[in-house]
Design a protein around this motif. Structure first.
Motif, PDB file in Angstrom:
ATOM      1  N   SER A   1       0.856  -1.186   0.000  1.00 30.13           N
ATOM      2  CA  SER A   1       0.000   0.000   0.000  1.00 30.13           C
ATOM      3  C   SER A   1       0.891   1.235   0.000  1.00 30.13           C
ATOM      4  CB  SER A   1      -0.910  -0.008   1.241  1.00 30.13           C
ATOM      5  OG  SER A   1      -0.193   0.370   2.393  1.00 30.13           O
ATOM      6  N   PRO A   2       0.306   2.417  -0.210  1.00 30.30           N
ATOM      7  CA  PRO A   2       1.122   3.655  -0.147  1.00 30.30           C
ATOM      8  C   PRO A   2       1.674   3.955   1.244  1.00 30.30           C
ATOM      9  CG  PRO A   2      -0.950   4.038  -1.316  1.00 30.30           C
ATOM     10  CD  PRO A   2      -1.066   2.697  -0.665  1.00 30.30           C
ATOM     11  N   ARG A   3       1.275   3.212   2.255  1.00 29.51           N
ATOM     12  CA  ARG A   3       1.689   3.490   3.629  1.00 29.51           C
ATOM     13  C   ARG A   3       3.012   2.807   3.949  1.00 29.51           C
ATOM     14  NH1 ARG A   3      -0.832   7.029   3.515  1.00 29.51           N
ATOM     15  NH2 ARG A   3       1.182   7.816   4.198  1.00 29.51           N
ATOM     16  N   ARG A   4       4.039   3.052   3.119  1.00 21.00           N
ATOM     17  CA  ARG A   4       5.351   2.441   3.337  1.00 21.00           C
ATOM     18  C   ARG A   4       6.068   3.029   4.541  1.00 21.00           C
ATOM     19  NH1 ARG A   4       7.678  -0.660  -0.627  1.00 21.00           N
ATOM     20  NH2 ARG A   4       9.731  -0.102   0.143  1.00 21.00           N
ATOM     21  N   THR A   5       5.635   4.175   5.007  1.00 21.34           N
ATOM     22  CA  THR A   5       6.263   4.804   6.165  1.00 21.34           C
ATOM     23  C   THR A   5       5.335   4.800   7.377  1.00 21.34           C
ATOM     24  OG1 THR A   5       5.540   6.974   5.357  1.00 21.34           O
ATOM     25  CG2 THR A   5       7.766   6.255   4.770  1.00 21.34           C
ATOM     26  N   GLY A   6       4.475   3.798   7.444  1.00 23.86           N
ATOM     27  CA  GLY A   6       3.616   3.678   8.615  1.00 23.86           C
ATOM     28  C   GLY A   6       2.390   4.558   8.542  1.00 23.86           C
ATOM     29  N   LEU A   7       2.021   5.128   9.666  1.00 25.14           N
ATOM     30  CA  LEU A   7       0.826   5.960   9.746  1.00 25.14           C
ATOM     31  C   LEU A   7       1.021   7.247   8.950  1.00 25.14           C
ATOM     32  CD1 LEU A   7       0.052   5.569  13.562  1.00 25.14           C
ATOM     33  CD2 LEU A   7      -1.025   4.367  11.659  1.00 25.14           C
TER      34      LEU A   7
ATOM     35  N   SER B   1       9.840   2.708  10.331  1.00 24.91           N
ATOM     36  CA  SER B   1      10.713   3.795   9.875  1.00 24.91           C
ATOM     37  C   SER B   1       9.954   4.778   8.996  1.00 24.91           C
ATOM     38  CB  SER B   1      11.889   3.216   9.082  1.00 24.91           C
ATOM     39  OG  SER B   1      12.617   4.247   8.448  1.00 24.91           O
ATOM     40  N   ARG B   2      10.185   6.055   9.217  1.00 26.62           N
ATOM     41  CA  ARG B   2       9.529   7.094   8.414  1.00 26.62           C
ATOM     42  C   ARG B   2      10.308   7.412   7.148  1.00 26.62           C
ATOM     43  NH1 ARG B   2       4.919   6.638  10.705  1.00 26.62           N
ATOM     44  NH2 ARG B   2       4.294   8.510   9.573  1.00 26.62           N
ATOM     45  N   ARG B   3      11.510   6.848   6.980  1.00 29.28           N
ATOM     46  CA  ARG B   3      12.374   7.222   5.851  1.00 29.28           C
ATOM     47  C   ARG B   3      12.349   6.212   4.710  1.00 29.28           C
ATOM     48  NH1 ARG B   3      17.875   9.216   9.015  1.00 29.28           N
ATOM     49  NH2 ARG B   3      17.013  11.108   9.955  1.00 29.28           N
ATOM     50  N   ASP B   4      11.714   5.056   4.900  1.00 33.67           N
ATOM     51  CA  ASP B   4      11.650   4.017   3.874  1.00 33.67           C
ATOM     52  C   ASP B   4      13.051   3.618   3.413  1.00 33.67           C
ATOM     53  OD1 ASP B   4      10.677   2.197   2.052  1.00 33.67           O
ATOM     54  OD2 ASP B   4      10.073   3.694   0.569  1.00 33.67           O
ATOM     55  N   PRO B   5      13.869   3.036   4.312  1.00 37.31           N
ATOM     56  CA  PRO B   5      15.272   2.725   3.963  1.00 37.31           C
ATOM     57  C   PRO B   5      15.418   1.691   2.855  1.00 37.31           C
ATOM     58  CG  PRO B   5      14.686   1.723   6.046  1.00 37.31           C
ATOM     59  CD  PRO B   5      13.556   2.635   5.692  1.00 37.31           C
TER      60      PRO B   5
END
Length: 272
Positions: free
Chosen positions: A16-22, A89-93
């Motif tokens: 889904s587009p939510r790769r960085t969580g919430l 993670s909010r940065r999508d490493p």
């Protein structure tokens, strides 16, 4: 239920587009408010930071106690999923985190790559090789902190432990005495997961070289997580290529490590 929660979080972040969580980062916003309050108040700032970490954890314990058994546990499942998404993670490493520096490498613009690394991750380097090593270490550390450590503590102790680590990590990013204390707590919480990550990297990369690094640092408490993560990544990369392909291999190894962890957790869930 732990494995089901991890599977749901993985599906949400990868499919889904939510790769960085919430959509928003409630933990980060909370710690920003705690930092502002600590700066306005006189006295010992680490007390306020400790209180800022403790309040959400106690609230979460109370919430889980109140909703236990409601709707056949579906509400508890939802809370677990939301808490883990807040710890992602909010940065999508493993995705978009390094896209800008990779584009610069593709153009052959080392100066632009160095400027991007300094702007985004405070990396300063004098050569292309050392810049590549620093970027790979940063990606590995971000994946460790954004995926592996929360998963480890969630499986071991539940959502309260995962959220506690996330809040400690955010506190460690702040400077000052409170940040230094939180940084030590983070290093303690990362000690076991980082070495388990080294084992999974060895299984997907160069086994002998990676295990040699891991054995050398197995009981080492003083080496920072960033430095050890960099050593493990460099040891596990199979082919000495240019910086950009090495970064791709790094992401692939970390993805393989996530799969190893998922299979291990699934097995433990079946037998336990």
């Amino acid at each position: 239920m732990n494995f089901l929660v991890l599977c749901l979080v993985a599906l949400i972040t990868w499919l889904s587009p939510r790769r960085t969580g919430l959509p928003r980062d409630p933990a980060h916003r909370w710690m920003d408010e705690v930092q502002r309050l600590a700066q306005r108040r006189s006295g010992k700032p680490h007390w306020w930071v400790g209180l800022g970490i403790a309040v959400p954890l106690v609230s979460l314990v109370g919430l889980l106690w109140l909703i236990e058994g409601i709707a056949h546990g579906l509400l508890t499942l939802l809370v677990h999923v939301l808490v883990l998404l807040a710890c992602v993670s909010r940065r999508d490493p493993l995705g978009a985190m390094t896209s800008s520096v990779e584009l610069a490498w593709q153009r052959g613009d080392q100066q632009a790559a160095a400027l991007i690394a300094e702007r985004d991750w405070s990396i300063r380097s004098d050569s292309a090789e050392s810049l590549g090593q620093a970027v790979r270490a940063t990606v590995a550390l971000e994946a460790l902190r954004g995926y592996f450590v929360p998963a480890f503590w969630y499986v071991l102790l539940g959502p309260v432990a995962a959220l506690g680590y996330r809040l400690s990590w955010l506190a460690a990013e702040r400077r000052g005495a409170a940040g230094a204390a939180a940084d030590e707590a983070c290093q303690a919480l990362e000690w076991i997961p980082l070495r388990l990550l080294g084992v999974s990297l060895a299984l997907g990369g160069r086994l002998d070289q990676t295990m040699k690094v891991l054995r050398r640092h197995l009981a080492d408490w003083d080496t920072p997580s960033l430095q050890l993560a960099g050593h493990l990544i460099e040891a596990s990369v199979r082919i000495p290529l240019s910086a950009e392909p090495r970064l791709r291999i790094t992401r692939r190894l970390l993805q393989h490590s996530l799969l190893v962890w998922a299979l291990t957790i699934a097995f433990l869930s079946l037998v336990g």
